[in-house]
Design a protein around this motif. Structure first.
Motif, PDB file in Angstrom:
ATOM      1  N   ALA A  10       0.819  -1.211   0.000  1.00 55.04           N
ATOM      2  CA  ALA A  10       0.000   0.000   0.000  1.00 55.04           C
ATOM      3  C   ALA A  10       0.855   1.264   0.000  1.00 55.04           C
ATOM      4  CB  ALA A  10      -0.913   0.005   1.226  1.00 55.04           C
ATOM      5  N   ASP A  11       2.130   1.142  -0.369  1.00 51.82           N
ATOM      6  CA  ASP A  11       3.036   2.290  -0.383  1.00 51.82           C
ATOM      7  C   ASP A  11       2.719   3.188  -1.576  1.00 51.82           C
ATOM      8  OD1 ASP A  11       5.046   4.081  -0.167  1.00 51.82           O
ATOM      9  OD2 ASP A  11       6.687   2.655  -0.502  1.00 51.82           O
ATOM     10  N   SER A  12       2.180   4.375  -1.316  1.00 53.84           N
ATOM     11  CA  SER A  12       1.782   5.275  -2.399  1.00 53.84           C
ATOM     12  C   SER A  12       2.965   5.975  -3.052  1.00 53.84           C
ATOM     13  CB  SER A  12       0.808   6.332  -1.873  1.00 53.84           C
ATOM     14  OG  SER A  12       1.441   7.174  -0.916  1.00 53.84           O
ATOM     15  N   SER A  13       4.157   5.904  -2.461  1.00 51.77           N
ATOM     16  CA  SER A  13       5.316   6.573  -3.056  1.00 51.77           C
ATOM     17  C   SER A  13       5.650   5.995  -4.425  1.00 51.77           C
ATOM     18  CB  SER A  13       6.532   6.474  -2.133  1.00 51.77           C
ATOM     19  OG  SER A  13       6.984   5.137  -2.028  1.00 51.77           O
ATOM     20  N   VAL A  14       5.316   4.726  -4.634  1.00 55.09           N
ATOM     21  CA  VAL A  14       5.551   4.102  -5.939  1.00 55.09           C
ATOM     22  C   VAL A  14       4.699   4.776  -7.004  1.00 55.09           C
ATOM     23  CG1 VAL A  14       5.409   1.947  -7.232  1.00 55.09           C
ATOM     24  CG2 VAL A  14       6.141   1.914  -4.845  1.00 55.09           C
TER      25      VAL A  14
END
Length: 251
Positions: free
Chosen positions: A57-61
């Motif tokens: 769920a890492d939105s930085s990607v």
């Protein structure tokens, strides 16, 4: 040099376009947080067998490629906001002017990248909470540092690419198109090439170099050091071409 930097900073903060870029970065951060929230909500309502298949769920990607593009546009604005080189009246030394522009773009890109990555990774962690992998972006802060640091580095590089390209073409619109092709167009085409060209070409595209520099891809075509060298080469080539153009062309 101090006066040259102050003049470039004054131009940057008094025109409207950079404010639009800041707004766009804020919006993409909100979008990334929404994506993380939706992924986590879907995860919570899925059976255990399906939960194991979820991505992080890492939105930085999600936000990194967009921030790269926006910062490159900012670099283009710094290069092209003075098409007649009126700044040479105040700073006759072209090399000093170029150094001032480069320092401003590098510092601004690094700050924007660091803030964007800190916000996106922090919000993603809060949204994921104590949920286990694969939905949890990482186990500890140390786990995310290689990726986050590399992402910030790539954002700095794309800012310098925008600056160098803008100095060459002297057009913000053309620079934005060139950067868009470099960041999104070519990476979409290279996987379609026949083997082994597809792998070799994709390995030197900016979006893939971020992963290779971070060392988070198993059996990557390029190691971290080689990928870092290629990423730096993008900035050096763009700035080299921009320097040659600025020093040789008429005002």
């Amino acid at each position: 040099m101090k006066n040259a930097l102050a003049a470039e900073w004054l131009k940057l903060r008094t025109v409207r376009a950079p404010r639009g870029i800041l707004l766009a970065i804020g919006l993409i951060l909100l979008f990334g947080a929404s994506i993380s929230f939706l992924i986590v909500r879907d995860y919570d309502t899925s059976p255990a067998a399906e939960q194991a298949k979820f991505a992080s769920a890492d939105s930085s990607v999600v936000i990194t490629p967009v921030v790269q593009f926006l910062v490159a546009a900012l670099g283009a604005l710094v290069a092209t906001s003075d098409p007649r080189l009126a700044a040479l009246t105040a700073v006759p030394n072209r090399k000093r002017l170029l150094v001032a522009k480069t320092a401003l773009v590098a510092a601004t890109s690094a700050v924007l990248g660091a803030v964007a990555l800190a916000v996106s990774t922090g919000v993603s962690r809060v949204i994921a909470g104590d949920r286990p992998p694969p939905i949890a972006p990482w186990d500890t802060v140390g786990d995310v540092l290689p990726w986050a640091g590399t992402a910030v580095l790539s954002i700095l590089v794309t800012g310098l690419i925008g600056l160098g390209t803008g100095l060459v073409v002297r057009s913000t619109a053309v620079t934005v198109v060139v950067v868009g092709v470099l960041l999104w167009g070519l990476p979409a085409i290279t996987p379609m090439l026949p083997d082994p060209w597809n792998v070799d070409a994709s390995a030197v595209m900016v979006p893939y170099l971020v992963w290779e520099v971070a060392g988070v891809v198993e059996d990557a075509p390029l190691g971290p050091l080689a990928a870092t060298a290629v990423l730096a080469l993008y900035a050096l080539v763009a700035l080299g071409a921009g320097t040659a153009t600025l020093l040789r062309r008429d005002a």
